[in-house]
Enzyme design. Sequence first.
Site, mmCIF file in Angstrom:
data_model
loop_
_atom_site.group_PDB
_atom_site.id
_atom_site.type_symbol
_atom_site.label_atom_id
_atom_site.label_comp_id
_atom_site.label_asym_id
_atom_site.label_seq_id
_atom_site.Cartn_x
_atom_site.Cartn_y
_atom_site.Cartn_z
ATOM 1 N N ARG A 117 -23.312 15.917 -0.416
ATOM 2 C CA ARG A 117 -22.517 14.706 -0.588
ATOM 3 C C ARG A 117 -21.109 15.008 -1.068
ATOM 4 N NH1 ARG A 117 -21.173 11.272 2.019
ATOM 5 N NH2 ARG A 117 -23.358 11.137 2.609
ATOM 6 N N LYS A 152 1.172 8.261 -3.880
ATOM 7 C CA LYS A 152 0.076 7.287 -3.893
ATOM 8 C C LYS A 152 -1.207 7.966 -3.416
ATOM 9 C CE LYS A 152 3.277 3.468 -3.144
ATOM 10 N NZ LYS A 152 3.736 2.387 -2.232
ATOM 11 N N LYS A 184 14.522 5.146 -8.738
ATOM 12 C CA LYS A 184 14.133 3.945 -8.019
ATOM 13 C C LYS A 184 14.741 2.716 -8.687
ATOM 14 C CE LYS A 184 10.384 4.337 -5.665
ATOM 15 N NZ LYS A 184 8.988 4.325 -5.203
ATOM 16 N N GLU A 219 16.839 5.597 -4.493
ATOM 17 C CA GLU A 219 16.378 4.487 -3.658
ATOM 18 C C GLU A 219 17.368 3.327 -3.757
ATOM 19 O OE1 GLU A 219 12.141 2.639 -3.794
ATOM 20 O OE2 GLU A 219 13.416 1.431 -5.116
ATOM 21 N N ASP A 240 14.976 1.303 1.235
ATOM 22 C CA ASP A 240 13.667 0.715 0.971
ATOM 23 C C ASP A 240 13.565 -0.689 1.541
ATOM 24 O OD1 ASP A 240 11.059 0.734 -0.266
ATOM 25 O OD2 ASP A 240 11.869 -0.653 -1.759
#
Length: 313
Positions: A117, A152, A184, A219, A240
């Site tokens: 598994r 992410k 950002k 960004e 963005d």
Amino acid sequence: MTAPAAARPSALPVAELAGTLPAAAVDAVLRAALLEDAPYGDITSQTLIPADARATAVLAARVPGVFSGGEVFAAAMKLTDAGADVELLVADGAAFAAGTPLARVRGNARAVLLAERVALNLVQRMSAIATKTAEFAALVHGTGARITDTRKTTPGLRVLERYAVRCGGGANHRFSLSDAVLAKDNHLAVLTGGDASRLTAVLQDARARLGHTTHFEVEVDSMEQIEPVLAAGVDTIMLDNFSLPELAAGVALVAGRARVEASGNVNLATVAGIAATGVDVISIGGLTHSVAALDLGLDIELEPVPAPDQTAH
């Protein structure tokens, strides 16, 4: 799912992929996963399977895809049975059809079942990421745009997931917060206090405090921010959630003074249009954060017990 074998562009050659997945990192992931899955052993196999039973298991594809995780599969099997014989039948980065045998393992039956598994979970996820990346890479092939991942990723699995992106023909963004500067919108809001006229100055000050080898990316979310950011001498500017006309205008405005990255609203239906605007990089969080495990199976057959010798006295 579209079979990637027909349209997928060439990814890294197998020779370049080999050895790029750190063995120590793989071992750490596998040990943690096995501790979670069998903290006190596999009582099912220990109850039902003789300790000396041997088995052969074949990792088989139920659907088409792009393979990633052969080393992980082998390491999982060898972690539970150091003497296991693992044969990788398909190379990482290679496309395969449904029904293709991908790997074969021969070893202690209990050990194979113990590793099953964990090995499947990881290889199914890695191959799903490689397959999805290959679909995106095929759609931008020939444009000059590079498909990259983001941070992410699944906590604890980043090294595996980012390797899978490379298997699919993509590239990696910064690995961690320690690797490069990426300012950002929230960083800029704190830095400028909402005063857009300060943007160039605060970025120049930050740039002056960086080492000369540190990449500096910023960004932006509006056309008006592009010139002030470029004036600070950044290496990459991220546009963005720009529309296609805005992306094309942004690329023209940058005019080679920095690398241009597009981010936001990127999917299989939009990526070709984004690439056609002339951006250098297209970053896609969905490569890693929302893929569904690829359907692979492990088919196990116990080795037959030899029949008694009827001629023996």
